[in-house]
Design an enzyme around this catalytic site. Structure first.
Site, PDB file in Angstrom:
ATOM      1  N   GLU A 162       0.945  -1.344  -0.188  1.00 42.25           N
ATOM      2  CA  GLU A 162      -0.048   0.167  -0.076  1.00 42.25           C
ATOM      3  C   GLU A 162       0.846   1.208  -0.099  1.00 42.25           C
ATOM      4  O   GLU A 162       0.402   2.385   0.391  1.00 42.25           O
ATOM      5  CB  GLU A 162      -0.997  -0.235   1.023  1.00 42.25           C
ATOM      6  CG  GLU A 162      -1.641  -1.383   1.361  1.00 42.25           C
ATOM      7  CD  GLU A 162      -3.078  -0.930   0.753  1.00 42.25           C
ATOM      8  OE1 GLU A 162      -3.825   0.090   0.755  1.00 42.25           O
ATOM      9  OE2 GLU A 162      -3.668  -2.096  -0.181  1.00 42.25           O
ATOM     10  N   HIS A 228      -4.473   1.866   7.439  1.00 43.66           N
ATOM     11  CA  HIS A 228      -2.973   1.833   7.320  1.00 43.66           C
ATOM     12  C   HIS A 228      -2.614   2.467   8.168  1.00 43.66           C
ATOM     13  O   HIS A 228      -3.164   3.149   9.128  1.00 43.66           O
ATOM     14  CB  HIS A 228      -3.228   3.047   5.932  1.00 43.66           C
ATOM     15  CG  HIS A 228      -3.649   2.595   4.626  1.00 43.66           C
ATOM     16  ND1 HIS A 228      -4.156   3.563   3.878  1.00 43.66           N
ATOM     17  CD2 HIS A 228      -3.021   1.549   4.019  1.00 43.66           C
ATOM     18  CE1 HIS A 228      -4.543   2.726   2.593  1.00 43.66           C
ATOM     19  NE2 HIS A 228      -4.010   1.848   2.643  1.00 43.66           N
ATOM     20  N   CYS A 345      -2.849  11.336   3.466  1.00 44.94           N
ATOM     21  CA  CYS A 345      -3.516  10.378   2.567  1.00 44.94           C
ATOM     22  C   CYS A 345      -3.366  10.948   1.230  1.00 44.94           C
ATOM     23  O   CYS A 345      -2.872  10.235   0.051  1.00 44.94           O
ATOM     24  CB  CYS A 345      -4.910   9.720   2.769  1.00 44.94           C
ATOM     25  SG  CYS A 345      -5.354   9.103   4.253  1.00 44.94           S
TER      26      CYS A 345
END
Ligand code: SUG
Length: 414
Positions: A162, A228, A345
């Protein structure tokens, strides 16, 4: 010019919508079926970029990808017109806006060959994200074509990767050799652990990172909605800012980190002051922890953190104290937040000499004016869930992106 940290923000794309595609991302599930506002979403993102430029930071941009992704649908044997509705939603996602998931970056000072390495993230855990990497890689290869960089393709499935959302770098200063922390998941209660340790290890090997630590994310954090690591921790230069429950075995992690970087400062937020649930709802850790040109550090964090009284009290006391984080800067990115994407993000950090980056990916206020004009003219004002199947909407989204590519002289991405 000297080596600096550049934040590359993903411009929020014209197909931004709330289809509820991300299992384990509580905001995405909560807002599923809502009406999105792509135009104001993109304007919020642009305002954040402008605010960071005003702080004296260097700013870059990545562009929205082609949506619906016809090539991906074709590989599944359909076209937008014939795709089952769930596939169509996956093909239309604007999720590449969350540039922290674009790639993992190891600056030149950390690598054996002295180039800055980037590995595009495969994002294989979620269908809507699994077809981002091709479009992302095309941009990385353009933006970082200079021999100062080495750009790698994705780690093969099934090892989920990721990108920078599960990677932190600590160093005395941006341009000094750093310690790279690769955070992986093993289990996450009812939710998937998206980052596989084999992916983390492979990225570290490919990049030739000499000082790497592999740290397990706590199951509790994933189960509470920290899909995350960057939802529960953030690092900048010598500072690690983390929730008490972010890591499975924080004692050995902190010990190893202090051994490699004795000057590290760990600012830990205790559960007694801010629960995991408050941390995830407010996204206080999904902040851009930045070094200001005058040397102090600031946290650029979502307004949701200001709205949560327990979180804001703790943060206010922290900045009033003697710690390294001196300033709190709330920014409104509510449209992105409603899909679980905060200020951190939305950006990918690359420590490098800006002269080595393709200038079409660097922005100043004048470039942002041009982008803003195109957004204001072409981005849909709203997308209701029922409209995802409307060919007129696909056409509008396509035109919006084409206008942007033309304005930025990036026709090769068409
Ligand atoms: O992968 N949301 C993204 C949010 C990513 C946030 N990134 C970082 N933490 N770095 C995700 O879960 C929502 C899409 C939807 O529901 O339509 C989504 O993909």
């Amino acid at each position: 010019m000297a080596v600096v940290e550049i934040n590359f923000d993903g411009l929020i794309g014209p197909s931004h919508n709330y289809a509820g595609l991300s299992l384990g991302n509580l905001a995405s599930a909560k807002n599923a079926g809502g009406t999105s506002q792509p135009r104001s979403a993109a304007l919020q993102g642009i305002a954040k970029m402008r605010a960071n430029i005003a702080l004296g930071l260097t700013q870059g941009v990545f562009l929205p990808q082609s949506r619906p992704d016809r090539a991906w649908l074709a590989s599944l044997g359909c076209a937008p017109e014939t795709a089952p509705v769930e596939l169509l939603a996956n093909a239309l996602s604007a999720s590449s806006m969350w540039a922290a998931n674009a790639a993992t970056v190891s600056p030149a000072a950390d690598t054996e060959d002295g180039t800055c390495h980037l590995t595009v993230a495969n994002l294989v855990t979620m269908p809507h994200r699994s077809h981002e990497w091709q479009g992302t890689l095309a941009q990385l290869r353009l933006a970082f074509a200079n021999p100062a960089f080495t750009v790698h393709g994705p780690i093969p499935a099934p090892f989920g990767d990721e990108g920078a959302a599960n990677h932190m770098r600590l160093s005395a200063m941006h341009d000094a050799p750093g310690v790279e922390i690769f955070v992986y998941g093993v289990t996450g209660g009812p939710f998937p652990a998206r980052q596989h340790i084999e992916a983390s290890r492979s990225v570290a090997r490919l990049h030739g990172v000499s000082r790497a630590l592999f740290v397990q994310q706590s199951e509790e954090a994933i189960a509470a909605g920290a899909f995350h690591n960057d939802v529960v921790a953030v690092a900048n230069e010598r500072v690690l800012f983390a929730h008490e429950l972010a890591f499975a075995d924080k004692d050995s992690f902190y010990r190893d980190l202090r051994a490699l970087l004795p000057q590290v400062e760990i600012v830990e937020v205790p559960t007694a002051a801010v629960s995991l649930s408050d941390a995830i709802q407010s996204y206080l850790f999904n902040a851009q922890l930045v070094t200001l040109p005058n040397g102090g550090m600031a946290l650029v964090l979502p307004t949701e953190a200001q709205d949560n009284s327990r979180v804001w009290r703790w943060l206010s006391e922290m900045v009033a104290g003697d710690g390294p984080i001196r300033q709190l800067i709330p920014v409104d990115v509510r449209q992105s937040m409603a899909n679980g994407g905060g200020p951190a993000c939305l950006r990918l950090r690359v420590v490098c000499d800006p002269e080595t980056v393709d200038p079409r990916f660097l922005v100043d206020d004048a470039t942002l004016d041009r982008i803003e004009d195109i957004v204001a003219t072409h981005w849909p004002e709203t997308i209701e869930p029922g409209r995802l199947a409307d060919p007129e909407l696909w056409h509008q989204i396509g035109q919006a992106r084409a206008s942007l590519l033309m304005a930025l002289d990036l026709g090769e991405l068409a």
